[in-house]
Design an enzyme around this catalytic site. Structure first.
Site, mmCIF file in Angstrom:
data_model
loop_
_atom_site.group_PDB
_atom_site.id
_atom_site.type_symbol
_atom_site.label_atom_id
_atom_site.label_comp_id
_atom_site.label_asym_id
_atom_site.label_seq_id
_atom_site.Cartn_x
_atom_site.Cartn_y
_atom_site.Cartn_z
ATOM 1 N N TYR A 54 -3.526 -12.019 14.606
ATOM 2 C CA TYR A 54 -2.264 -11.807 13.890
ATOM 3 C C TYR A 54 -2.080 -12.905 12.849
ATOM 4 O O TYR A 54 -2.344 -14.071 13.139
ATOM 5 C CB TYR A 54 -1.072 -11.809 14.862
ATOM 6 C CG TYR A 54 -0.342 -10.487 14.812
ATOM 7 C CD1 TYR A 54 0.272 -10.079 13.635
ATOM 8 C CD2 TYR A 54 -0.309 -9.639 15.908
ATOM 9 C CE1 TYR A 54 0.908 -8.852 13.559
ATOM 10 C CE2 TYR A 54 0.326 -8.406 15.836
ATOM 11 C CZ TYR A 54 0.929 -8.022 14.665
ATOM 12 O OH TYR A 54 1.550 -6.809 14.582
ATOM 13 N N GLU A 56 0.754 -12.908 10.144
ATOM 14 C CA GLU A 56 1.881 -12.668 9.229
ATOM 15 C C GLU A 56 2.201 -13.937 8.460
ATOM 16 O O GLU A 56 2.037 -15.042 8.971
ATOM 17 C CB GLU A 56 3.119 -12.239 10.035
ATOM 18 C CG GLU A 56 3.043 -10.791 10.464
ATOM 19 C CD GLU A 56 4.246 -10.382 11.295
ATOM 20 O OE1 GLU A 56 5.152 -11.192 11.508
ATOM 21 O OE2 GLU A 56 4.252 -9.220 11.738
ATOM 22 N N ASP A 77 -0.375 0.731 -12.048
ATOM 23 C CA ASP A 77 -1.087 1.089 -10.816
ATOM 24 C C ASP A 77 -2.494 1.522 -11.219
ATOM 25 O O ASP A 77 -2.712 2.634 -11.693
ATOM 26 C CB ASP A 77 -0.327 2.233 -10.135
ATOM 27 C CG ASP A 77 -0.990 2.679 -8.833
ATOM 28 O OD1 ASP A 77 -2.123 2.245 -8.554
ATOM 29 O OD2 ASP A 77 -0.364 3.484 -8.108
ATOM 30 N N THR A 132 -5.840 0.058 -5.314
ATOM 31 C CA THR A 132 -6.570 0.201 -4.057
ATOM 32 C C THR A 132 -7.847 -0.611 -4.228
ATOM 33 O O THR A 132 -8.207 -0.994 -5.344
ATOM 34 C CB THR A 132 -6.974 1.663 -3.786
ATOM 35 O OG1 THR A 132 -7.818 2.088 -4.877
ATOM 36 C CG2 THR A 132 -5.785 2.578 -3.673
ATOM 37 N N LYS A 142 -11.583 2.709 -4.107
ATOM 38 C CA LYS A 142 -11.938 3.811 -5.013
ATOM 39 C C LYS A 142 -13.063 3.310 -5.930
ATOM 40 O O LYS A 142 -14.100 2.909 -5.427
ATOM 41 C CB LYS A 142 -10.695 4.313 -5.726
ATOM 42 C CG LYS A 142 -9.660 4.887 -4.727
ATOM 43 C CD LYS A 142 -8.437 5.462 -5.391
ATOM 44 C CE LYS A 142 -7.446 5.977 -4.337
ATOM 45 N NZ LYS A 142 -6.199 6.475 -4.946
ATOM 46 N N ARG A 180 -11.294 0.121 2.559
ATOM 47 C CA ARG A 180 -10.005 0.783 2.349
ATOM 48 C C ARG A 180 -8.934 -0.289 2.328
ATOM 49 O O ARG A 180 -8.827 -1.072 3.264
ATOM 50 C CB ARG A 180 -9.692 1.736 3.506
ATOM 51 C CG ARG A 180 -10.688 2.810 3.759
ATOM 52 C CD ARG A 180 -10.048 3.952 4.500
ATOM 53 N NE ARG A 180 -9.191 4.649 3.584
ATOM 54 C CZ ARG A 180 -9.637 5.456 2.629
ATOM 55 N NH1 ARG A 180 -10.909 5.694 2.486
ATOM 56 N NH2 ARG A 180 -8.788 6.042 1.815
HETATM 57 C C1 LIG Z 1 -4.958 6.621 -4.423
HETATM 58 C C2 LIG Z 1 -3.762 6.127 -5.120
HETATM 59 C C3 LIG Z 1 -2.758 5.447 -4.432
HETATM 60 C C4 LIG Z 1 -2.690 5.402 -2.925
HETATM 61 O O1 LIG Z 1 -3.685 4.722 -2.303
HETATM 62 P P1 LIG Z 1 -3.756 4.750 -0.688
HETATM 63 O O2 LIG Z 1 -4.746 3.673 -0.405
HETATM 64 O O3 LIG Z 1 -4.198 6.087 -0.302
HETATM 65 O O4 LIG Z 1 -2.399 4.416 -0.169
HETATM 66 C C5 LIG Z 1 -1.718 4.893 -5.152
HETATM 67 N N1 LIG Z 1 -1.665 5.019 -6.480
HETATM 68 C C6 LIG Z 1 -2.603 5.694 -7.182
HETATM 69 C C7 LIG Z 1 -2.473 5.800 -8.661
HETATM 70 C C8 LIG Z 1 -3.675 6.281 -6.518
HETATM 71 O O5 LIG Z 1 -4.582 6.968 -7.210
#
Ligand SMILES: *Cc1c(COP(=O)(O)O)cnc(C)c1O
Length: 481
Positions: free
Chosen positions: A67, A69, A244, A273, A276, A282
């Protein structure tokens, strides 16, 4: 992988699976099967990739048991000295890789990173007495009246983001999502003629709506974004620019997107993320200017559960990989391959949203085949081609059935696919869709879900895919005993 490396990886995974099998053999079996299935399928899901064995192995350790935090050096639990090492290294790699002033590597996913960003922007920008108190004291000292005034302040804030059907994400103010509930939201779309972002229209909306947060970034927009212009728009109306980059972080890391297309120098807060196009474990991450660092640091436990130390360790490994020259070559190949895929479709008469791509994804409009996205997705899956259906702008079939198929190149590029393979992938997809007939409902009307794939098509396409997949093995040299 070198021969030595793959021998080590093979024996490590084989032995790990034996240990797992001694407790729950069905999980060991499913794990083996998942590798076999991933190896045998043409993975075109734009948000997926294949992390390296080093990244994957880093996740399977006792860091999971700790843990932690709080933040580096300021934990709510004792004994976090090694977690501190891990978190500091991951953040350092992130800052260096992206040229960011500050990096927060605790978010468990992209959505969690966005929640941290929203919280941090609100806490930083909203001049509510309750928020000022949160900045100054321990949250537990706030009275009910403080929270009441906080709720009132927060509920009055405005957010402007890209609409879902133009390629934005659920968390960019989509009404059913928490982001559309915690903010008054409005959305900007794309030009109905070209499918491209219209910056003048975004600016006009921003002037009228005066959002606190302007969100840029997307999940299904096949083009680059000019973040310098988005920042000008934000500055003009006094908004915070949040980008994002969940989908395209790998192209930023690999310096395919530079200058105005690199969000980091232009945005106040950048979220992403890590799994990707960035090809890590992840997870999620927040990059920010120093100014926002104190409020981002409060992400856990304000918004997030305890940090996943084993995943932060894997983020550090993946970010170290992304700092190597080979990652730049990879990222450029991802973009080149998307062009090859798009050209492959266009030369065979298929329709693409915006008429092409200049990032890592292609949005194929399947209505010219007489199909919904749902039918196309299912028929392709029957033929071993893994994609996902996706809305096109102003989709007549809505968000469930849709009229599009989203395709991305990050995963197969990791396997070594190049121009010729992606041209062939386009050919196979056009072949499958051309041989798919939409079905009818029980009442005899047109169905949006059922379909019939021509005889022999699935086998033919699977055989053609297998030939390419065999030439470009996933985790070459990794053999499970
Ligand atoms: C995939 C994605 C997310 C979410 O990601 P998770 O890891 O599935 O929570 C947020 N914003 C955008 C633009 C995404 O493509």
């Amino acid at each position: 992988m070198s021969a030595d490396h793959s021998r080590l990886t093979s024996s490590a995974y084989s032995q790990a699976l034996e240990v797992i099998a001694s407790v729950e053999p069905r999980i060991a079996e499913a794990t083996r099967q998942e590798l076999a299935d991933q190896r045998a399928s043409l993975k075109l899901i734009a948000s997926e990739n294949y992390a390296s064995p080093a990244v994957l192995m880093t996740m399977g350790t006792w860091f999971s048991d700790k843990y932690a935090e709080g933040t580096v050096g300021h934990r709510f639990y004792a004994g976090c000295q090694n977690v501190d090492t891990v978190e500091s290294l991951a953040a350092e790699h992130a800052r260096e890789l992206f040229g960011a002033e500050y990096a927060y590597v605790q978010p468990h996913s992209g959505i969690d990173a966005n929640l941290v960003a929203f919280w941090s922007i609100l806490a930083h920008r909203v001049e509510s007495p309750a928020l000022q108190k949160i900045g100054a004291k321990n949250v537990s000292e706030l009275t009910e009246a403080d929270w009441e005034s906080l709720r009132k302040e927060l509920g009055n804030q405005r957010l402007l983001g890209m609409s879902l059907d133009a390629g934005g994400h659920l968390t960019h103010g989509f009404r059913p999502n928490i982001s559309g509930k915690m903010f008054h939201q409005q959305q900007y779309g794309t030009d109905p003629e070209t499918g491209l972002l219209d910056y003048d229209a975004v600016a006009a909306k921003a002037r009228e709506f005066k959002p606190l947060v302007l969100v840029a970034g997307y999940s299904a927009y096949p083009r680059r974004v000019d973040f310098a212009t988005m920042r000008e728009i934000a500055d003009e109306v006094g908004a915070t620019l949040m980008v994002d980059m969940a989908h395209f972080a790998g192209l930023v890391a690999g310096k395919v997107f530079t200058g105005d297309e690199d969000p980091v120098p232009h945005a106040h807060v950048v979220t992403t993320t890590t799994h990707k196009s960035l090809r890590g474990p992840r997870g999620g991450m927040v990059l920010a200017t120093e100014e926002y660092a104190p409020s981002v640091d409060r992400g856990c436990p304000m918004v997030l559960g305890g940090p996943l130390s084993h995943v932060m360790a894997a983020k550090a490994v993946a970010l170290a990989e992304a700092r190597q020259d080979s990652f730049r070559t990879y990222a450029q190949q991802v973009a080149d391959n998307a062009k090859s895929l798009a050209d492959g479709f266009l030369s065979r008469g298929a329709n693409l949203v915006t008429g092409g791509t200049d990032n890592h994804l292609v949005l194929l409009d399947v209505s010219s085949f007489g199909l919904t996205g749902r039918q196309a997705e299912s028929a392709l899956l029957d033929a071993g081609v893994v994609t996902n259906r996706n809305s096109v702008p102003n989709d007549p079939n809505g968000a469930w059935y849709t009229s599009g198929i989203r395709l991305g190149t990050p995963a197969l590029t990791t396997r070594g696919f190049g121009h010729d393979e992606f041209d062939r992938v386009a050919e196979l997809i056009v072949d499958v869709l051309g041989q798919t007939q939409p079905g009818t409902t029980k009442a005899g009307g047109p169905s949006k879900a059922s379909y019939a794939l021509g005889d022999g098509v699935a086998d033919r396409v699977k055989a053609a895919s297998a030939e390419m997949l065999d030439k470009h093995p996933l985790y070459p040299g990794l053999e499970l005993s």
